[in-house]
Scaffold this motif. Structure first.
Motif, PDB file in Angstrom:
ATOM      1  N   ASP A   1     -13.686 -25.061  50.231  1.00  0.00           N
ATOM      2  CA  ASP A   1     -14.790 -24.496  49.460  1.00  0.00           C
ATOM      3  C   ASP A   1     -14.263 -23.424  48.524  1.00  0.00           C
ATOM      4  O   ASP A   1     -13.988 -22.297  48.939  1.00  0.00           O
TER       5      ASP A   1
ATOM      6  N   GLY B   1     -19.243 -26.028  47.412  1.00  0.00           N
ATOM      7  CA  GLY B   1     -17.977 -25.308  47.441  1.00  0.00           C
ATOM      8  C   GLY B   1     -18.126 -23.840  47.791  1.00  0.00           C
ATOM      9  O   GLY B   1     -17.237 -23.044  47.526  1.00  0.00           O
TER      10      GLY B   1
ATOM     11  N   ASP C   1     -12.912 -31.253  45.986  1.00  0.00           N
ATOM     12  CA  ASP C   1     -12.650 -29.866  46.359  1.00  0.00           C
ATOM     13  C   ASP C   1     -11.209 -29.509  46.010  1.00  0.00           C
ATOM     14  O   ASP C   1     -10.476 -28.995  46.841  1.00  0.00           O
TER      15      ASP C   1
END
Lengths: 419, 419
Positions: B80, B73, B50
Motif C-alpha cells: 500500500d 493503496g 501496487d
C-alpha cells in the motif's frame, strides 16, 4: 536473487458508458486474469471513452508493453472507433476485407430473420465492421464484430469486441494467431499459489508477512465474498519460496483457512454435499432468495439443492415452513429460535439432509435497540442432529448485510456438512 | 456551435488484485459516475498494480487533468504505497500527522476489542496510515485509513481508500475540502438525459441517430440487465438539443421504451405495486431464487413482496406449490403449463395479488432438441385474471440464462401489473 523478468502486457478497454459509470467493466478483470495466468505481468488496465484522441493517447502510454489487448469500439455505432485508431497507431490504412464482409452479412441475415430487425441499419453496420488495418489478421466474429491481431512498431495489439461473451469466445483464436502464439512460446511459466481464508483481516496477513522472508514472491491480497484471497506469485525458478510462504501462512492462520488450492467455499461445499449424497434446503427471510440462488449458481446443483422458501412475511414463515406463530410472537421474527425453526422447516418440507435458516434486519429501516440493523440470526441443522447457530451484527448497507449474510451462511453450511 | 468545455478528470485505481483479475474494480465506475454528474469529462480510468513505478507513471499520464482521484493503496500492508507516490508526485515529503495517528489509534482500539485481533500488527498499521504529504489536507477515516487532498504542480489529487464503502463514505468530505470545492464552483452544469429501452438492439438506436441532427449532444449507449440505457449529455447552453433528441428516440422506439427519466424497470415496478397495494409471490425453478432476491433488493420491499418458493425438484413443485404431478408428467417440468401452475401456486400459497412462475433449462447440461439449453418458460398471473406468458430461447452461459430470465421476469411483471 535475480530471475527472468516476465513480459509486460496492458489492457485498454474502450467505452464511454464505462466512464460515466453506467456499467462496470467486466473485460479488464477477465483479460488481466488470463494474461497473468499466461505469465505476463499486467502493468495497467486503462478505461478510455469513445474519443479517438483518448484511445490514441492510451496506446501511446502502453507502447513499452510486449502485448496490448483492447476491448470494445468495434460495434456499429459512430462512437465505435477502435479499428481506425489502432490502424493509425500501426501506421497502416484501413481496408475493406471482402471475405469478412460476406461472413458478417451471413451472420446479420440470420439475426435479422430471428429478431425482425434489419434493413439499412444493418448494411451500414456490416461494412463498418469489415474494415481491417492492412496486414492485420482478422479473427472470425463470435457475435458480429471480427477481432484483429495487429503488428505495430511498438507492442503487438490484439483488438477484441466489447461484449464479454464475444470477447471470451474469441480469446482462444486470438491466442492461436501466429504472432501471439510466437510471443507466448517465449514466456517462462511460474504458476501462482492461491490461499483463501474466511473472516481474517488483511492486517493479520500483513503482520505475518513482516516476520518471514518473502523472497521474490509477489503477494497480493483481496477480500471478496468475505473471503480473503492471498495470491503468491513466484518468479520462475523460485517456486519453492512460494510454497514455503504458503505453508507458513496456512499454519499461522489455520483456524481461518478455507483452502490452499484456491478453491472457494462454494466449490468445497458442492463437493462435500455430492460426496455424501446430501441435499440442502433453505428458509430465507432477509436474504430473500440470495442464498438459494448462490447454491444454484453452479452447474449440476440440482444434485444437491432440494429447494428453498423465501419467507419474507410472518404468515409465510408459518404457512410454508411450519414456524409456530407462538414462537414468532414470543421471540420475534428475527431471533435465533426462528432461525432454527426456519432451518428445520426447510429441511422437513423439502425432505432434505441439511436445512439453513436466515432471519435478520437488513435495513435501512426496522432496527431496534435490541435488534439493530445488521443483526442476523443463522442456523444450520442436519438430519443426523448437527446444529450450528450464529447471531452476529453485520456492518454495512442493506445490500452489504444481505451479501455478508449469504457469505456467512455458505461458510456455516460447509462447517455443518464437514462436521 | 462553441460551448464552454468541461474540465477533465481522471481516476487512478490501485491494487494488484484488480490486475490479476481476482476481483472487478467497483471504484472506477462509481467515481466516474460521480465525476460525470458533477460536470467533469472523465478522460481515463487507469487500474495499476501496487508497484510504485506504475502508479507514478499513471499520475504522469493524467497530469493534464484538472482533477485526479485515486483509490486504494492506503492500507496497512507493504504493498500500500499511494501516499508515498503522491507525495513524490507533488514534490513534498511525508510527515506523521499526530492528530490523525491518535484518531486512528482510537478507531483501531475499538475494533480490536470487538474482533479480538490487535497488538503489534495494529500499531504498525496505525503509524503507516497516519503519514501525510506536507501541506495536504487529511480527510477523516471512514474505516481506518484517512484520505488526502493534495495540491501538486499539475492536477489537484484526491486520495481515497480502496474499500468501496470507505471510499463512498469519504466522498462528501472530499468534495467539501477547500481546493476541491473551489474547483467545483467553476464548473457549469448541464444535466444528462437518461432513456431506457427493453429488448432493443443498439444498432436500431444507431440507425435513428444517423437520421437526425445530434448537435453537440454526446450520446452513449449501454446494455445492462437486458435494458439499453441511452445517455444524452448536452454541453452547457445546449440542453434543448438533448431534450429534442430524447423526444425523437422515445417516439421512434416507443414499443421498447421503459422510461425517459432514467428509472429502471425495478423502480417502476416497485412504485406500481405500492400504488395498487399489491403483493407479489414467486415460483422459481432455474433462476433458483434470483428473482425473489432481485425483488427484495429494494428497501421497503416487505410492503409488496409476499415471498417465494425455489422449487428446483419436481417434488418441490408439487408439494410446495401444488403443481399437479400429472401436469409435469404430461408436459415436462419445463413447459408453459408448469410455468403457469408455478405462478398460480405461488400466488395462492402466499395469498399474493401477483404470481410469477419460471421454469427452464439453464444448462450447461439437460437440453434436448425440443427443449434446448436456454429454453425458459415464464408466466405472470394476477388475482384479477391477467395472464402474460412467454417461452423464449435465451442465449448464453448458465449464468447468462439465469440473469436474462430474471430480467425478463421483471419486465413481464411490470407489464402485467400496469395492465
Amino acid at each position: 536473487m535475480s530471475a527472468p523478468a516476465r513480459p509486460r502486457a496492458a489492457v485498454v478497454v474502450t467505452g464511454s458508458e464505462l466512464l460515466t459509470g453506467t456499467i462496470p467493466d467486466a473485460n479488464g478483470p477477465w483479460l488481466s486474469r488470463e494474461l497473468s495466468a499466461l505469465g505476463f505481468e499486467v502493468s495497467h488496465v486503462l478505461v478510455v471513452g469513445d474519443r479517438p484522441g483518448d484511445l490514441a493517447a492510451a496506446l501511446e502510454f502502453v507502447r513499452d508493453a510486449a502485448l496490448v489487448v483492447t476491448s470494445g469500439g468495434l460495434g456499429p455505432t459512430a462512437d465505435d472507433l477502435t479499428g481506425e485508431v489502432v490502424a493509425a497507431f500501426a501506421g497502416v490504412p484501413l481496408e475493406l476485407d471482402e471475405r469478412m464482409r460476406e461472413r458478417i452479412a451471413g451472420i446479420l441475415e440470420a439475426w435479422a430473420r430471428r429478431t425482425g430487425f434489419g434493413g439499412p441499419a444493418l448494411e451500414e453496420a456490416n461494412r463498418k465492421q469489415a474494415m481491417v488495418p492492412r496486414g492485420a489478421i482478422a479473427l472470425d466474429p463470435v457475435g458480429t464484430a471480427p477481432g484483429l491481431v495487429v503488428r505495430t512498431p511498438g507492442p503487438l495489439v490484439v483488438v477484441l469486441p466489447g461484449p464479454p461473451r464475444e470477447l471470451q469466445g474469441m480469446w482462444p483464436a486470438a491466442l492461436a494467431a501466429g504472432p501471439v502464439a510466437a510471443l507466448l512460446a517465449g514466456i517462462p511459466r511460474a504458476p501462482a499459489r492461491h490461499l483463501r481464508f474466511f473472516g481474517l483481516p488483511e492486517s493479520e496477513i500483513a503482520a505475518t508477512l513482516r516476520t518471514v522472508d518473502v523472497g521474490d514472491v509477489e503477494v497480493t491480497t483481496c477480500l471478496r465474498r468475505s473471503e480473503l484471497e492471498v495470491d503468491l506469485r513466484p518468479v520462475p525458478g523460485d517456486e519453492d519460496a512460494a510454497d514455503d510462504l504458503a505453508a507458513v501462512l496456512a499454519e499461522r492462520h489455520e483456524r481461518h483457512l478455507v483452502s490452499m488450492d484456491g478453491r472457494t467455499t462454494d466449490e468445497i461445499l458442492a463437493g462435500e454435499l455430492l460426496a455424501r449424497g446430501w441435499t440442502v434446503a433453505t428458509g430465507e427471510s432477509c436474504t430473500g432468495g440470495m442464498l438459494a440462488s448462490r447454491l444454484v449458481d453452479r452447474a449440476g446443483s440440482s444434485d444437491y439443492v432440494a429447494g428453498g422458501v423465501v419467507a419474507y412475511s410472518n404468515a409465510a414463515k408459518t404457512d410454508l415452513l411450519g414456524v409456530p406463530a407462538e414462537l414468532i410472537a414470543a421471540h420475534g421474527a428475527v431471533s435465533p429460535e426462528v432461525a432454527r425453526a426456519l432451518a428445520d422447516g426447510a429441511r422437513s418440507r423439502f425432505g432434505a439432509d441439511v436445512g439453513v435458516g436466515i432471519t435478520g434486519v437488513a435495513g435501512p429501516g426496522g432496527g431496534t435497540e435490541a435488534k439493530p440493523v445488521g443483526y442476523v440470526c443463522f442456523c444450520v441443522t442436519t438430519a443426523d442432529g448437527r446444529v450450528i447457530a450464529r447471531d452476529p451484527r453485520l456492518p454495512g448497507s442493506r445490500s452489504d448485510v444481505r451479501e455478508r449474510s449469504t457469505d456467512l451462511a455458505m461458510h456455516l453450511l460447509l462447517r455443518a456438512v464437514r462436521g
